[in-house]
Design an enzyme around this catalytic site. Structure first.
Site, PDB file in Angstrom:
ATOM      1  N   SER A 160       0.859  -1.184   0.000  1.00 34.66           N
ATOM      2  CA  SER A 160       0.000   0.000   0.000  1.00 34.66           C
ATOM      3  C   SER A 160       0.895   1.234   0.000  1.00 34.66           C
ATOM      4  CB  SER A 160      -0.947  -0.032   1.211  1.00 34.66           C
ATOM      5  OG  SER A 160      -1.857   1.049   1.165  1.00 34.66           O
ATOM      6  N   HIS A 187      -2.548  -1.239  -3.295  1.00 36.71           N
ATOM      7  CA  HIS A 187      -3.677  -0.336  -3.138  1.00 36.71           C
ATOM      8  C   HIS A 187      -3.458   0.876  -4.045  1.00 36.71           C
ATOM      9  CE1 HIS A 187      -4.358  -1.899   1.261  1.00 36.71           C
ATOM     10  NE2 HIS A 187      -4.730  -2.766   0.335  1.00 36.71           N
ATOM     11  N   ASP A 280      -4.453  -4.538   6.167  1.00 36.64           N
ATOM     12  CA  ASP A 280      -4.780  -5.430   5.063  1.00 36.64           C
ATOM     13  C   ASP A 280      -3.609  -6.352   4.748  1.00 36.64           C
ATOM     14  OD1 ASP A 280      -6.289  -6.526   2.992  1.00 36.64           O
ATOM     15  OD2 ASP A 280      -5.491  -5.105   1.520  1.00 36.64           O
TER      16      ASP A 280
END
Length: 339
Positions: A160, A187, A280
């Site tokens: 991310s 992401h 995540d």
């Protein structure tokens, strides 16, 4: 959220203040008209989110992002005149920890807020991410359909904030005869995916492309998640996209792909979780390790944002915790030992 604005154009800064004011739950705590002032104000009062311009004199958005993330890190959303024109700079800023990017709303936007929607949607998503103190929902993991056989190996990577730069370095250090298929879930907004694949291609001998429905992960090739839906294995050797879980704040979700690999991939899997905000990928990495697969989490010292790999380390999801510069060599050691 408390929001800071860094933009050298007073008219645009005033427009962004109006956008923030549409939601009474948000508050602009300061406005900086150049990068240096933004770094200084952020040190005095670190906001929950900064709306960061990309093109500014003296200190651009890339360098401003780098300095803020190194000293007083917080969520940063790039708001720029053209994400298409500034794509390379945006990827650099994301490498330093910026979360996402969006085009600046048109200056002629009316008082009704027409034209605010893309930026407001990004702010709302980041608000949920910043407020996600307990982590994402647990994704169910059905029993694996079959045990390990002599099938192709899979390298599954999640990243991310700060991910693009680490991914570029990692892929650069992998040889063209790398003995596994590679799937990356970063992401990133779907409008950046194709540009990111092109950007990563400049750093590696391995071909990188955006994954499309029905693609087969292939040894020596890199597939990159390319939509705001979640990339997942749909069978033992095919990928596809799913909107479920539809209200999951992380999109595309690393956990969703990792869990699908646990369930469906018939060969060895190596899971790697890189820098990023939130949690995540931590549960998915733990599921991979629990099934006997090898797992790596990036260490704190080299992570632009030590959120996702920290969450993985906390639940003992990683076999090894490594600095970014040592991950590629370790992957080669592990995968060549399995040949």
């Amino acid at each position: 959220m408390k929001i800071g604005i860094v933009n050298d154009l007073p008219g645009v800064a005033a427009l962004l203040r109006r956008v923030v004011g549409v939601d009474p739950a948000n508050q602009v705590v300061w406005v900086a008209l150049n990068g240096a002032e933004g770094v200084e104000l952020c040190a005095k009062e670190t906001p929950d989110l900064i709306l960061m311009d990309m093109v500014m004199p003296d200190m651009d958005g890339v360098e401003t992002t780098r300095r803020i993330m190194a000293s007083t890190p917080c969520a940063i959303l790039i708001v720029t005149g053209s994400i298409r024109v500034n794509a390379n700079r945006i990827f650099e800023a994301m490498g330093h920890g910026a979360l996402d990017a969006v085009d600046t709303p048109p200056l002629h936007t009316g008082k009704t807020g027409d034209g605010f929607e893309p930026l407001m949607a990004k702010i709302a998503t980041i608000s949920r991410l910043v407020g996600d103190k307990r982590g994402g929902r647990r994704v169910a993991v059905p029993d694996r359909a079959s045990q390990h056989h002599r099938h192709d190996r899979l390298l599954a990577i999640g990243a991310s904030a700060g991910g693009p730069a680490v991914l570029a370095t990692l892929l650069r250090d992998l040889p063209k005869d790398f003995p596994a298929a590679v799937v990356i879930v970063q992401h990133v907004d779907e409008q950046f995916a194709a540009g990111m694949a092109t950007w990563l291609n400049q750093s590696t001998a391995l071909p990188v492309r955006v994954a499309v429905e029905g693609d087969r992960p292939t040894v020596g090739e890199v597939l990159l998640a390319g939509t705001s839906d979640h990339l997942t294995l749909t069978s033992a050797d095919r990928v596809g996209y799913t909107s479920d879980p539809i209200d999951y704040v992380y999109r595309p979700s690393v956990d969703v792909f990792f869990h699908s690999a646990v369930r469906l991939w018939r060969g060895d899997v190596v899971g790697v979780l890189l820098t990023g905000m939130g949690r995540d990928g931590a549960l998915g990495l733990k599921a991979l390790r629990d099934r006997g697969h090898y797992t790596i989490a990036q260490d704190q010292a080299t992570s632009a944002v030590y959120g996702m790999p920290k969450a993985a380390a906390t639940i003992n999801a990683a076999v090894d915790i490594l600095p970014s510069g040592r991950i590629a060599a370790k992957l080669m050691d592990v995968l060549t030992a399995k040949i």
